[in-house]
Design an enzyme around this catalytic site. Structure first.
Site, mmCIF file in Angstrom:
data_model
loop_
_atom_site.group_PDB
_atom_site.id
_atom_site.type_symbol
_atom_site.label_atom_id
_atom_site.label_comp_id
_atom_site.label_asym_id
_atom_site.label_seq_id
_atom_site.Cartn_x
_atom_site.Cartn_y
_atom_site.Cartn_z
ATOM 1 N N SER A 29 0.674 -1.351 0.090
ATOM 2 C CA SER A 29 -0.033 0.090 -0.145
ATOM 3 C C SER A 29 0.863 1.332 0.117
ATOM 4 O O SER A 29 1.732 1.296 0.976
ATOM 5 C CB SER A 29 -1.066 0.085 1.033
ATOM 6 O OG SER A 29 -1.740 -1.111 1.080
ATOM 7 N N HIS A 60 -4.036 0.556 -4.682
ATOM 8 C CA HIS A 60 -3.576 -0.588 -5.347
ATOM 9 C C HIS A 60 -3.813 -0.462 -6.785
ATOM 10 O O HIS A 60 -4.891 -0.489 -6.958
ATOM 11 C CB HIS A 60 -3.933 -1.908 -4.772
ATOM 12 C CG HIS A 60 -3.364 -2.006 -3.319
ATOM 13 N ND1 HIS A 60 -2.339 -2.968 -3.005
ATOM 14 C CD2 HIS A 60 -3.453 -1.411 -2.037
ATOM 15 C CE1 HIS A 60 -1.991 -2.808 -1.828
ATOM 16 N NE2 HIS A 60 -2.664 -1.814 -1.378
ATOM 17 N N HIS A 82 -5.504 -8.842 -0.525
ATOM 18 C CA HIS A 82 -5.543 -9.074 0.903
ATOM 19 C C HIS A 82 -6.603 -9.949 1.351
ATOM 20 O O HIS A 82 -7.786 -9.875 0.848
ATOM 21 C CB HIS A 82 -5.673 -7.600 1.701
ATOM 22 C CG HIS A 82 -4.683 -6.461 1.326
ATOM 23 N ND1 HIS A 82 -4.841 -5.608 -0.053
ATOM 24 C CD2 HIS A 82 -3.434 -6.303 1.988
ATOM 25 C CE1 HIS A 82 -3.703 -5.009 0.227
ATOM 26 N NE2 HIS A 82 -2.816 -5.145 1.118
ATOM 27 N N TYR A 84 -8.344 -9.523 4.037
ATOM 28 C CA TYR A 84 -9.375 -8.706 4.452
ATOM 29 C C TYR A 84 -10.425 -8.192 3.581
ATOM 30 O O TYR A 84 -11.522 -7.930 3.749
ATOM 31 C CB TYR A 84 -9.175 -7.314 5.169
ATOM 32 C CG TYR A 84 -8.315 -6.276 4.635
ATOM 33 C CD1 TYR A 84 -8.660 -5.394 3.568
ATOM 34 C CD2 TYR A 84 -6.766 -6.080 4.794
ATOM 35 C CE1 TYR A 84 -8.271 -4.605 2.798
ATOM 36 C CE2 TYR A 84 -6.144 -5.381 4.003
ATOM 37 C CZ TYR A 84 -6.821 -4.508 3.102
ATOM 38 O OH TYR A 84 -5.840 -3.575 2.249
ATOM 39 N N GLU A 85 -9.780 -8.320 2.215
ATOM 40 C CA GLU A 85 -10.740 -8.088 1.083
ATOM 41 C C GLU A 85 -12.130 -9.111 0.823
ATOM 42 O O GLU A 85 -12.770 -8.856 -0.044
ATOM 43 C CB GLU A 85 -10.063 -7.488 -0.209
ATOM 44 C CG GLU A 85 -9.141 -6.316 -0.212
ATOM 45 C CD GLU A 85 -8.216 -6.370 -1.268
ATOM 46 O OE1 GLU A 85 -8.821 -5.519 -2.302
ATOM 47 O OE2 GLU A 85 -7.241 -6.806 -1.067
ATOM 48 N N ALA A 112 3.103 -1.704 4.137
ATOM 49 C CA ALA A 112 2.935 -0.694 4.946
ATOM 50 C C ALA A 112 2.756 -1.237 6.291
ATOM 51 O O ALA A 112 1.965 -2.172 6.163
ATOM 52 C CB ALA A 112 1.993 0.336 4.569
ATOM 53 N N MET A 223 -1.443 -6.253 7.670
ATOM 54 C CA MET A 223 -2.386 -6.964 7.039
ATOM 55 C C MET A 223 -1.972 -7.931 6.012
ATOM 56 O O MET A 223 -2.969 -8.204 5.261
ATOM 57 C CB MET A 223 -3.607 -6.086 6.791
ATOM 58 C CG MET A 223 -4.065 -5.200 8.072
ATOM 59 S SD MET A 223 -5.523 -3.958 7.612
ATOM 60 C CE MET A 223 -5.340 -2.939 9.006
ATOM 61 N N SER A 224 -0.792 -8.092 5.785
ATOM 62 C CA SER A 224 -0.423 -8.621 4.618
ATOM 63 C C SER A 224 1.031 -9.547 4.664
ATOM 64 O O SER A 224 1.152 -9.886 5.923
ATOM 65 C CB SER A 224 -0.371 -7.686 3.499
ATOM 66 O OG SER A 224 0.986 -7.027 3.744
ATOM 67 N N ASN A 247 3.131 4.599 10.560
ATOM 68 C CA ASN A 247 2.406 5.182 11.441
ATOM 69 C C ASN A 247 2.966 4.499 12.753
ATOM 70 O O ASN A 247 3.299 3.330 12.809
ATOM 71 C CB ASN A 247 1.017 5.039 11.356
ATOM 72 C CG ASN A 247 0.529 3.814 11.027
ATOM 73 O OD1 ASN A 247 0.590 3.166 10.083
ATOM 74 N ND2 ASN A 247 -0.108 3.144 12.360
ATOM 75 N N HIS A 259 -6.225 5.353 6.913
ATOM 76 C CA HIS A 259 -5.451 5.120 5.854
ATOM 77 C C HIS A 259 -4.931 6.244 4.847
ATOM 78 O O HIS A 259 -3.725 6.044 4.230
ATOM 79 C CB HIS A 259 -6.638 4.550 4.733
ATOM 80 C CG HIS A 259 -5.972 3.775 3.539
ATOM 81 N ND1 HIS A 259 -5.305 2.716 3.622
ATOM 82 C CD2 HIS A 259 -6.341 3.599 2.497
ATOM 83 C CE1 HIS A 259 -4.882 2.148 2.502
ATOM 84 N NE2 HIS A 259 -5.583 3.033 1.675
#
Ligand code: HPA
Length: 288
Positions: A29, A60, A82, A84-85, A112, A223-224, A247, A259
């Site tokens: 990301s 993306h 991902h 989560y998608e 990220a 998350m990846s 962050n 985001h």
């Protein structure tokens, strides 16, 4: 099924290029800009590739590029799938498995990530030394296809030592060069090495969760990356993981996480990040 899907996608990619990349790169990301620097690139949108899903997350692009970086043939996944998608893990792993079948030997995974280690500030990079899979699922769950690899893959050395050392050395060199040129002297802590903890998302963590992951040994959360790293090791590929720390994780700064901030930090470090990728690709592409 999974093997046939990857074999079909691999045959399709081979039909679109003469290049035989031995290195693959997955851009996380906010880190897609690197793709613009690739020479003579063939761009293939995911919708053209048999079996590939579409990437839905903002920031993306959703395509593969095959081209050269410093003369080294590479295949680049610009936009990943991902968990989560809503994709199942087979879809998440398909690009990496496809790379393995076209002959890729080294995989560079980027992402990220939020820092749970107060020594690592936003804008710095973390070379992944190991991971914690806290996604509550193992991507290899289900029948095993021996053509990919063994039923019980060893995970002692997921992230290749030699590639980690090369990435650290390159990042430190870049940092020193920039300091000498007066570009950004506050960058003395540009690069770290640490443990990446993968979570399923899509929520960011609560402050209590962040404290828990820190206690478990994590340096960064994201998350990846872990599903792809597992798929790659299953096939015997060498893996390098690089997190862009975008962050401080929830509760560490008192600020909410959004985001936009993640994407902005990615854009801010794009130059340094791109230079690091270029040096690492060039080192291993030339047989180093
Ligand atoms: N948590 C999880 N994933 C992330 C974060 C975070 O703070 N920042 C970027 N990806």
């Amino acid at each position: 099924m999974a093997y046939e899907s990857a074999a079909k996608a691999a045959a399709f990619i081979r039909s679109r290029t003469e290049l035989e990349p031995r290195t693959a790169l997955v851009l996380g990301s906010g880190l897609g800009a690197f793709a613009d620097s690739v020479a003579q690139a063939v761009r293939i949108p995911y919708e053209e590739i048999p079996g590939f899903a579409r990437s839905t997350v903002e920031g993306h692009a959703g395509r593969l590029l095959i081209g050269k970086v410093d003369g080294v043939p590479v295949i680049i996944q610009q936009g990943r799938f991902h968990f989560y998608e809503g994709y199942d893990m087979e879809q998440v792993m398909l690009p990496v498995r496809t790379f393995g079948l076209i002959g890729v030997e080294r995989l560079i995974l980027t992402n990220a990530a939020g820092s749970v280690n107060s020594d690592m500030r936003p804008g710095s990079l973390m070379i992944i030394s190991d991971h914690l899979n806290c996604m509550a699922v193992n991507p290899l769950r289900g029948p095993n296809d021996e053509r990919f690899g063994p039923r019980f893959p060893d995970m002692t050395n997921v992230y290749d030592d030699e590639m980690q050392e090369a990435a650290l050395a390159a990042a430190n060199a870049i940092s020193n060069e920039r300091a000498a040129a007066g570009a950004d002297s506050e960058r003395s802590d540009l690069v770290h090495r640490g443990i990446y903890c993968a979570l399923s998302g899509p929520t960011y963590e609560t402050p209590a969760e962040v404290r828990m992951y820190r206690q478990l040994g994590a340096d960064a959360v994201g998350m990846s990356t872990v599903p792809e790293a597992i798929a790659a090791r299953h096939m015997g590929l060498k893996v390098l993981g690089i997190s862009c720390i975008t962050n401080l994780a929830a509760g560490m700064s008192g600020e909410a996480i959004d985001h936009e901030e993640v994407m902005e930090t990615g854009a801010r470090v794009a130059d340094v990040f791109g230079e690091l990728l270029r040096r690492v690709i060039s080192k291993f592409g030339s047989g180093g």
